[in-house]
Design an enzyme around this catalytic site. Sequence first.
Site, PDB file in Angstrom:
ATOM      1  CE  LYS A  71      -3.735   2.441   2.133  1.00 10.07           C
ATOM      2  NZ  LYS A  71      -4.004   3.073   3.417  1.00 10.07           N
ATOM      3  N   GLY A 120      -8.805   9.700   9.299  1.00 12.50           N
ATOM      4  CA  GLY A 120      -9.134   9.790  10.711  1.00 12.50           C
ATOM      5  C   GLY A 120     -10.175  10.843  11.058  1.00 12.50           C
ATOM      6  CB  ALA A 164      -8.524   8.066   4.092  1.00 16.16           C
ATOM      7  N   GLY A 165     -11.274   8.311   5.869  1.00 20.99           N
ATOM      8  CA  GLY A 165     -12.414   9.189   6.087  1.00 20.99           C
ATOM      9  C   GLY A 165     -13.698   8.466   6.453  1.00 20.99           C
ATOM     10  CG  ASN A 214      -6.774   1.753  11.140  1.00 22.12           C
ATOM     11  OD1 ASN A 214      -7.109   1.430  12.260  1.00 22.12           O
ATOM     12  ND2 ASN A 214      -5.517   1.815  10.798  1.00 22.12           N
ATOM     13  CB  THR A 215      -9.855   6.009  12.533  1.00 24.48           C
ATOM     14  OG1 THR A 215      -8.570   6.313  11.998  1.00 24.48           O
ATOM     15  CG2 THR A 215     -10.109   6.861  13.755  1.00 24.48           C
TER      16      THR A 215
END
Lengths: 256, 256, 256, 256
Positions: free
Chosen positions: C98, C159, C185-186, C207-208
């Site tokens: 990645k 995040g 992301a986001g 993830n977050t």
Amino acid sequence: MNKLVIGGREFSSRLFVGTGKFSSNELMEKAIEASESEMITVAMKRINMTHEATDDMLTHIDRNRVQFLPNTSGVRNAEEAVLAAQFSRECFGTDFIKLEIHPDPKYLLPDPVETLKATEQLAKMGFVVLPYIQADPVLCKRLEEAGAATVMPLGAPIGTNKGLRTRDFLQIIIEESNVPVIVDAGIGAPSQAAEAMELGADAVLVNTAIAVAGNPVEMAIAFKEAVKAGRRAYEAGLGAQYHFAQASSPLTSFLD
Amino acid sequence: MNKLVIGGREFSSRLFVGTGKFSSNELMEKAIEASESEMITVAMKRINMTHEATDDMLTHIDRNRVQFLPNTSGVRNAEEAVLAAQFSRECFGTDFIKLEIHPDPKYLLPDPVETLKATEQLAKMGFVVLPYIQADPVLCKRLEEAGAATVMPLGAPIGTNKGLRTRDFLQIIIEESNVPVIVDAGIGAPSQAAEAMELGADAVLVNTAIAVAGNPVEMAIAFKEAVKAGRRAYEAGLGAQYHFAQASSPLTSFLD
Amino acid sequence: MNKLVIGGREFSSRLFVGTGKFSSNELMEKAIEASESEMITVAMKRINMTHEATDDMLTHIDRNRVQFLPNTSGVRNAEEAVLAAQFSRECFGTDFIKLEIHPDPKYLLPDPVETLKATEQLAKMGFVVLPYIQADPVLCKRLEEAGAATVMPLGAPIGTNKGLRTRDFLQIIIEESNVPVIVDAGIGAPSQAAEAMELGADAVLVNTAIAVAGNPVEMAIAFKEAVKAGRRAYEAGLGAQYHFAQASSPLTSFLD
Amino acid sequence: MNKLVIGGREFSSRLFVGTGKFSSNELMEKAIEASESEMITVAMKRINMTHEATDDMLTHIDRNRVQFLPNTSGVRNAEEAVLAAQFSRECFGTDFIKLEIHPDPKYLLPDPVETLKATEQLAKMGFVVLPYIQADPVLCKRLEEAGAATVMPLGAPIGTNKGLRTRDFLQIIIEESNVPVIVDAGIGAPSQAAEAMELGADAVLVNTAIAVAGNPVEMAIAFKEAVKAGRRAYEAGLGAQYHFAQASSPLTSFLD
């Protein structure tokens, strides 16, 4: 531009301004003057229910140019609202009344049933009633039938500066209403005021966003300009939104 | 208000206007005049690459007041862009160049790599380069380092009138940029232009929304007013958004 | 449902999970297991660049079922990225990489130019390259041409939990891409993951939102369900949006 | 997960399904079965006001598992609604009634005053009243006080598939309500249903989005999964939104 008429009075300006939350009366007066607003809301608490206008605020404003719009903020039901409106008529010498009935102290959202009831009564008593309400298209029609001079649907909860969160419903209200539609509450930036006017609203009411700005006088001018811009755009005819790009420049390949 | 300076030239107006898509040159000229814009884009195709300005459009505009901003629309890569810019300099007698490299004919979105490459070369050749790009904060910094006079991130795909769909990224670009940020493409209503200015953009470029309006001249005025309003609000300091309502009027219960 | 194929490997799950920010390795393992993800990102820092996997995290995961996706987080340009990828290949025994090149430590946004350069080089070196990038449709096409195995456009800054702020551009990317599109992301809530899948994204990376949830294991299950729901809805064919109401119930008046 | 209780009956599923607009009764039955819904709305017109259930639809559904929720669609005021509810009780053998009073045939928006009036009367008559209304927090409190078993605020006008346009107000309603909040109307995609559940809604009602999907049975499953995902995420505790990026991976520079 077509003029706005409410209660038989003609308004050149489509920006209504509230008088709460300013850090001083002097600043409020200057901001109102700069806004060129011809309709300003006043809370009855300001005059402590004495029958004379002792508040400095009231003495410096030319009422030939500016219509006072007393509000009933603080009442909890139709009965209290009617009483408040009668006091207001005596104190301020005007039939105009902004009807605000919000029993809940946290979000200050309006009560549809009590507002309708009070509108019916006040309209019969000769008041020029401007009810503050949810952006509820069916309620707006009923208020119109009950004799409301305008409807004042909210854009977002008072003082949140969130803008036109009720946009989808404001569009329907504007489309169906036979009385002026004034967007009240939630407008936190000139761009949002312009957006309301572009949708076809007849006017907007702004208070917090001017009163708590870094420079309230300049912010009042910015709102004045934005309201004019939005109204002008509405009358000039805005284009539709497209999914695909639409080239502005000729696209034939450069070096062919 | 602080003035905007690009390529050593000072601009009082923060509204840039495109010249495509108008139904006639006469209407375009009137709209530009009404807009009070001092920077207008021109497509090179308009002058058919002859070395003299034969287009009626060009002859009536006072170039002491208005800066021409030729664009490279139609080129597919950096090499063609550099060639086009050189032609443009000769034709229009200006170092200003709006760099547009969009190989895809459907959405007309800009190519970040070729745009950066062309910016580097053109800046070295003494051009005042205004690149049209995605709202990509890292790319904007690299363009700045490469010598771009401004960055021109898009709000939404060209001609869609969708407004500031890239708002989250525009905010970062504005926060981090050392060159003027001009929001280009996607602005379809004066309220959207005001919103860009409220965010702190230095200027906006509008074309489609004026050119295809029911009344382009009135729409040009509306954009002029909205850009002023948005800039003024930015300088006056806008309030924050809140989750809870913030009362504007005193709330002590009415009949206590 | 069609399966997802990347780098010659088939994936039943369309939920990729990141391994950062969990309060313990044990919790991370349980969440990953609950998510049923078959592709998990690992930061190279985790193994301290020693050539053996000493991190507890790595030892308990069945690599026949789960593909490791090492990321290059922390590199600042293409050169460092290529070096990092080579280390990674040795450490993790996989060609999957990645690619994350974000020079700016504040918003962690990707660098388009260095990412493209590194993609070209790594693809030639036999890597399966999954580049993390802005939602830039032209850049996505160039990455595809450069040999990227997928494109991984962001929905919002890492995040932030803001969801699909780049929705308009994701739609174009999905429409035009010949390689799988993974929204990275986001994404802060299962509803947002579902929305990405409904648009036609091939997978999402989360993830977050899982790692910092009140209950990460339950949140992992929620994302798993939402991704399935979104993909299923995409394949089943969603209806369009309408301006006017469309009655669900027969509307002939009740008492006629 | 906590179970949902309405009118003394416990519901495992938080997805309510409408039965209008399907292309055939067979398809409707299959979709309802696939949805695992335990509450389905039925329009009284379906049974032509005969006192027996002749509609094929009704005969195949296991009423031990599924609660019928007859609606009053087509009535114009409280009086007609009460009459309709009484017919409905006889026909369907249930006290459950979905109160829909929308005098306007264009947008089918509910009438707040007549809905409140009918709720009061029907609650006194022993009905389990589920009123369909605007996302008006004050009205919701008044309906609760009047004996409503739930409130059913709309997300967007019926059949528009626009999702949670009333999101700001739904949040307040959910925060303040003592009866279950079911988001009704406007939900056009599983992601939107998940979003409502993430906000803390107790259930959602979906009709058009399933009925008109390319594959209604698969879409019903997708909604089932999304509702579960959204509820699970709500219970697991979602994170907040941030303005700045929050790195998921360790960021210490790679080659230090």
